[in-house]
Design an enzyme around this catalytic site. Sequence first.
Site, PDB file in Angstrom:
ATOM      1  N   ASP A 152      39.443  66.487  40.389  1.00 25.49           N
ATOM      2  CA  ASP A 152      38.467  65.476  40.806  1.00 25.49           C
ATOM      3  C   ASP A 152      37.146  66.111  41.225  1.00 25.49           C
ATOM      4  OD1 ASP A 152      39.207  66.757  43.085  1.00 25.49           O
ATOM      5  OD2 ASP A 152      39.874  65.000  44.176  1.00 25.49           O
ATOM      6  N   HIS A 166      32.901  71.085  45.928  1.00 24.41           N
ATOM      7  CA  HIS A 166      34.305  70.758  46.196  1.00 24.41           C
ATOM      8  C   HIS A 166      35.157  70.827  44.935  1.00 24.41           C
ATOM      9  CE1 HIS A 166      37.721  68.018  47.011  1.00 24.41           C
ATOM     10  NE2 HIS A 166      37.593  68.383  48.271  1.00 24.41           N
ATOM     11  N   SER A 217      42.253  69.760  51.135  1.00 28.55           N
ATOM     12  CA  SER A 217      41.691  69.766  49.775  1.00 28.55           C
ATOM     13  C   SER A 217      41.842  71.129  49.114  1.00 28.55           C
ATOM     14  CB  SER A 217      40.203  69.396  49.819  1.00 28.55           C
ATOM     15  OG  SER A 217      40.021  68.025  50.046  1.00 28.55           O
TER      16      SER A 217
END
Length: 856
Positions: free
Chosen positions: A391, A460, A778
């Site tokens: 993602d 990220h 994460s």
Amino acid sequence: MARGGAPRARLAVYKACWGDSNSTCGDASVLAAIDDAINDGVDVLSLSLGGYGEVAGTLHAVARGITVVFAGGNEGPVPQSVSNAVPWVITVAASTIDRSFPTVISLGNKEKLVGQSLNYNATMNSSNFHMLVDGQRCDEDSLASVNITGKIVLCSAPLEAANSSPNSSFAATFVAVVKRRAKGLIYAQYSANVLVGFEDFCHLYLPASCVLVDYEIASRIASYAKSTRKSVVKISRVVSVVGNGVLAPRIAMFSSRGPSNEFPVILKPDISAPGVSILAAVGDSYKFMSGTSMACPHVSAVAALLKSVHPDWSPAMIKSAIVTTGMYSCHTTSSVYIPYMELPGVITVKPNTYHETHTTRSWDFLGLNYNEQSSLLKKAGYGEDVIVGVDTGIWPESQSFDDNSYGPVPARWKGKCQTGVAFNTTGCNRKIIGARWYSSGVPDESLKGDYMSPRDLNGHGTHTASTIAGKQVWNASHHRSGLAAGVARGGAPRARLAVYKACWGTAGTCSAAAVLAAVDDAINDGVDVLSLSLGIGSDIPGTLHAVASGMTVVFAGGNAGPAPQTVENVVPWVITVAATTIDRSFPTVVSLGNKEKLVGQSLNFNATKNNSNYHMLVFGSSCDEESLATVNVTGKIVLCYVPLEAAATSSPNPAFGTAAIGIAKGGAKGLIFAHQRTNVFDDLENCNKILPAGCMMVDFEIAARIASYLNSTRKPVAKISRAVTVVGNGVLAPRIAAFSSRGPSIDFPGILKPDVAAPGVSILAAVGDSYKFMSGTSMACPHVSAVAALLKSVHPDWSPAMIKSAIITTGTLPPLLYQVAVDVQLVTVGGVKEKHAPDYGKNGSMGTRSSTTMTP
């Protein structure tokens, strides 16, 4: 029947504390009281009051034969918060007892749920139902949009609970609902056994009373409230339950934890005793009170009994008898030991502990040796041609995604390369075989400034993708600084990547519609493993369909720890991942003017800071605006150290940012920041940019020694050296990260979540054209995704359930770590050992054992 532990003992009263709810005890008064107690002939002195350092007169009292017992303080669950820790006294923590006060909550759909209360007023046990309304957080903003007059209000904000105890937040909530003339209150908190504030407020102002529930019960009540237009509820009269049906003892949430700042080598508290909802005399009646002040007299009574049986025993003999004959339940052991185990140990920096060939250290720590012929990596062909969906975008130019030596894109791949701003078809290659982006439902403010394309803005997605499948990159380090220098690689370096950018902006905002569209496309494109390092609650769109189609779905568990019942992404068919530390740290020496050298941690990698310049050292207390207004920090290194305030924050980051900005405005040169968690310091990087002498974190023991030096000289000076990298057995790991969300799940309490824990603290991976540390679940999630990809490569016929079962049921724990990795709030008891994984889980079981920690 109410009675004391030594009911025939005589009492001598020494009133040294004054005031109502927050009694004030002057040092002079306490010293005078102790002196009088010595001269009066007291045998045991019970002091339920707070203090740090050496309590005046107690050593003299013990030398004269008095056993001195102190309360340990109510600043828990923060480590290093224990008070009254001098070695010669008995310091007492508080625990629960096998008594509870269940209260039935009857809903209009005939469902009956149980909370706890002190709702003993008979008039409240009526047949009247009241309208029920969900007030959510029950702050001013939430209550402004709902009419609560004459109704019972449900107040539940699980993610905000990480920063508060029930009592502190309950008072504010109570005032808000009373102002709006509510009838009653159902209040959700993770600690449902501290009820003292309820009696003081509820009976007087809320005729339908109050009840405390945990988040699972609150979730069910909220679900009912949403399901009907006219929801009603009734709070029944409380009953008392005692005995084996009540899980006890458990260390009270408020009870201060050790070790002591002043005496770190002396284990404190010495012992725990009942201190939650203790019934005893108050005025002409009897009343519940909670605190280590209530635990202290229990130990004092036992000391009195021992003195009666053995009048010749010294205070040391009585203390020894008490602390060496205690029996621990499994619950007490975990709660007592965790704070000690979570603290950084003493680190000895030796040349042979530097390993420059290790950088994405987490994979070596997990035992996935790149060159070992018998390893899972080798058996899996390094993840060859397994397709992993990620993602939040990607930075395709990173060396980690170079496609040299890769063959053609797998023929089964049905995805596409969607172009956009700063991302054309060359952004995809034989490594990044597909890329899509989804902006539906995302707020305009989150889209503003981001690339309207699969390109990663905040790093990220690039970080997680390279952790999963990044190829080997030599000479990588944090911002090319030399910290953690060596070879960067993913866990499945030959896997292919498919990018589904559904989260936007610097904060990573993800809409449910965007995530659903991404999951649907991943199913149709032919993804094998979907790695989702995002949080969108419990009902995750499309994931059940994805798993049914044969895709293993891995989710981050959330970063709202250490509060229980905060874990996210908990549907039973996905793998939910918690975060741990790894065996790498970044010790940094702070040199004081008295030639003492102490060790903290930092990311102080700038070579110009490793010089011979000392700077003036000053104490900034909490380093908030009020504290800094009274001290001149210009050109100085500032020590920020207020241990008791750390109870309100589970992570150093919020308070640290405020302190750094505040002292930088004042012209300070450097920062030494004290906190109970010293291994999550991503924000130190930004601090180093604004403070030329560097920033570092220390624990409270080190801070206390620095403060002691400060107070001993008129011109204190200090120097912060350059950080170094240390890996291996000298670093105590793994430990569950403080920020990692804990179970059980509110929505599925019968399913143990998180399923597994993996490295998630200071993980080095690709960000843009460089490499950088990031921390969070994460970062833990892609570690499990990579292992799932390797298993899929070895066993392409395995279902997602079989892969999940293989991961969570094959854990082993090195003997050294048996008492380190136990975390009763996370329910973590073991570790995944990669070499066993391919041989288990063939029955397709989802696994029923406790969650596991991935360890070597």
